[in-house]
Scaffold this active site. Structure first.
Site, PDB file in Angstrom:
ATOM      1  N   ASN A   1     -19.348 -40.531  30.658  1.00 16.59           N
ATOM      2  CA  ASN A   1     -19.841 -40.265  29.312  1.00 16.59           C
ATOM      3  C   ASN A   1     -20.299 -41.577  28.681  1.00 16.59           C
ATOM      4  OD1 ASN A   1     -20.501 -38.607  27.165  1.00 16.59           O
ATOM      5  ND2 ASN A   1     -18.479 -38.724  26.232  1.00 16.59           N
TER       6      ASN A   1
ATOM      7  N   ALA B   1     -21.589 -53.060  27.136  1.00 16.27           N
ATOM      8  CA  ALA B   1     -22.060 -54.386  26.725  1.00 16.27           C
ATOM      9  C   ALA B   1     -21.244 -54.942  25.561  1.00 16.27           C
ATOM     10  CB  ALA B   1     -23.535 -54.320  26.334  1.00 16.27           C
TER      11      ALA B   1
ATOM     12  N   ILE C   1      -3.875 -31.029  21.017  1.00 19.40           N
ATOM     13  CA  ILE C   1      -3.588 -30.361  22.285  1.00 19.40           C
ATOM     14  C   ILE C   1      -2.107 -30.474  22.633  1.00 19.40           C
ATOM     15  CG2 ILE C   1      -4.011 -30.457  24.773  1.00 19.40           C
ATOM     16  CD1 ILE C   1      -6.924 -31.214  24.122  1.00 19.40           C
TER      17      ILE C   1
ATOM     18  N   TYR D   1     -12.525 -44.983  28.989  1.00 18.01           N
ATOM     19  CA  TYR D   1     -11.887 -43.661  28.973  1.00 18.01           C
ATOM     20  C   TYR D   1     -12.175 -42.904  30.269  1.00 18.01           C
ATOM     21  CZ  TYR D   1     -10.518 -39.068  27.145  1.00 18.01           C
ATOM     22  OH  TYR D   1      -9.915 -37.846  26.945  1.00 18.01           O
TER      23      TYR D   1
END
Length: 449
Positions: free
Chosen positions: A349, A297, A218, A355
């Site tokens: 997500n 976790a 990108i 993130y």
């Protein structure tokens, strides 16, 4: 990366089979090419308020044919539906049903753009209900569009006419091929600021733009698009990507800066490079980002901290340097900053808590930094990509990759170019009326819709 299913679905046999089985039928999207008109064909303008009259004036000035009603057998390229005079929910019906009557006349890659006024500016419940209703109907309409068509909205601030430079620029962007992978989204135009570029084909002529993470994907697409639009580009990436970075910036006649953006002196070094090599810095694109995915976790401090440092903290630190008083000789007035967020920062997500936190942080810092940029005559906005066909998404397992591609209204993945077009628009003077916003470039992904 090749979308083999999409290529098959576009073939004669593929169209028959996918149609019979009720499978997705993605079509090739109309994307921007230098020198092409905003739209190919006539545009239907609906509504009785001031914005409708303004829309007709703007479209005619762009050389487009304006229609007041669908013509039997004629194809429409787009619809501009104006709801700026709606004072109660009942006021929406006539124009909405006119949109519905025009849908079968729309050609491939058509555009519907609604124009409304900011709901949060309304004190009366009925007025706010009507304005908010426009957003619901626009998002739903976007899911009903066919053959690569999109539906988006412009939300005007109180007292901002559609003819204001920033509003007119938003309309041109949403009607054009630059917004091919933007659907179900809204561009807020809160002020009368902005300007019409002197050269529509090169709206960034004379500007110097910095792009981080510029060596590939990108970032490289952003470099090429900003250069295409007339900017002198400074590409920034880590020293390890030096060879790729040099190839990208040499292609467009730009300059390269090998730099770790998490270094404390990163902002100062970018400023000094721009001062020495170009004399100024007009645009900054915070594209650099990393992933270090793990289920929470199994997350450790190194993975968490590195993602936050690169994706969010570095932007905060560099922006502080760029807005410091001793940077004014380089940044001057009108600095435009564009950050790369992600739909993961909106919807979350699985396996990406670090993130998602970092990209949600970009959305937050963008909104909070808007007043400081406005005080300098500039803007800060963010672009949140969805599933984009890159080297990173090519590594996703096939089944997961196909779900990502199809789980949006356009039933396909976007291209790096789609993100770059949105960034380039935010970098231009035509976007001067939009500040602190985040625009999703995701084909109206069902994630976080």
């Amino acid at each position: 990366m090749t979308d083999r299913y999409g290529a098959f679905a576009a073939s004669a046999l593929g169209r028959r089979l996918t149609g019979a089985l009720g499978l997705p039928q993605p079509v090739e999207l109309r994307r921007h090419a230098p020198g092409e008109p905003v739209l190919h064909g006539s545009v239907l303008v609906l509504g009785a308020g001031p914005a409708a009259a303004d829309a007709r004036t703007l479209l005619a000035s762009w050389g487009l044919e304006v229609a007041d009603a669908p013509r039997e057998g004629a194809r429409l390229a787009g619809v501009v539906a104006c709801f700026d005079d709606a004072a109660a929910p009942g006021d929406l019906g006539e124009t909405v049903l006119q949109i519905g009557g025009a849908l079968r006349s729309l050609g491939a890659s058509s555009r519907v753009v609604t124009v409304s006024v900011d709901p949060e500016a309304a004190a009366e419940p009925a007025v706010r209900a009507a304005r908010q209703g426009v957003q619901g109907l626009t998002r739903s309409l976007a899911q009903e569009m066919r053959r690569g068509g999109t539906a988006n909205g412009i939300v005007l601030g109180e007292g901002v006419p559609l003819t204001a430079p920033g509003a007119a620029g938003a309309l041109a962007f949403l009607l054009s091929g630059r917004s091919a992978y933007v659907s179900g989204q809204f561009l807020p135009v809160t002020t009368r600021d902005g300007a019409t570029p002197a050269d529509a084909a090169r709206p960034l002529a004379g500007k110097v733009a910095v792009v981080t993470g510029a060596a590939r994907g990108i970032g490289a697409a952003i470099v090429r698009t900003l250069a295409r639009d007339g900017a002198a580009v400074v590409g920034v990436d880590v020293p390890a990507a030096g060879e790729s970075l040099a190839a990208v910036v040499n292609e467009v006649g730009g300059t390269a800066l090998a730099l770790d953006i998490t270094a404390p002196e990163a902002g100062a070094r970018i400023l000094e490079h721009c001062r020495a090599r170009h004399g100024r810095m007009d645009v900054v694109v915070h594209n650099a980002g990393i992933t270090r995915d793990r289920m929470l976790a199994n997350m450790d401090a190194a993975r968490w901290d590195s993602v936050i440092a690169v994706n969010t903290a570095s932007q905060l630190a560099m922006n502080e340097a760029f807005l410091a008083d001793d940077a004014r000789d380089v940044t001057g007035e009108g600095l435009r900053i564009i950050g790369l967020a992600s739909i993961s920062g909106i919807a979350g997500n699985r396996g990406q808590t670090n993130y998602a936190a970092s990209k949600a942080g970009v959305i937050g810092l963008t909104a909070a930094s808007a007043p400081a940029l406005a005080a300098r005559g500039g803007t800060i906005n963010a672009v949140a990509p969805g599933f984009i066909e890159t080297e990173m998404t090519a590594k996703i397992p096939l089944a997961t990759r196909e779900v990502g591609r199809r789980l949006n209204s356009l039933q396909q993945g976007g291209l790096p170019q789609d993100v770059a077009e949105a960034v380039a628009w935010f970098a231009s003077d035509a976007a001067g009326g939009t500040n602190g916003a985040t625009l999703r470039v995701c084909g109206q992904s069902k994630l976080g819709a």
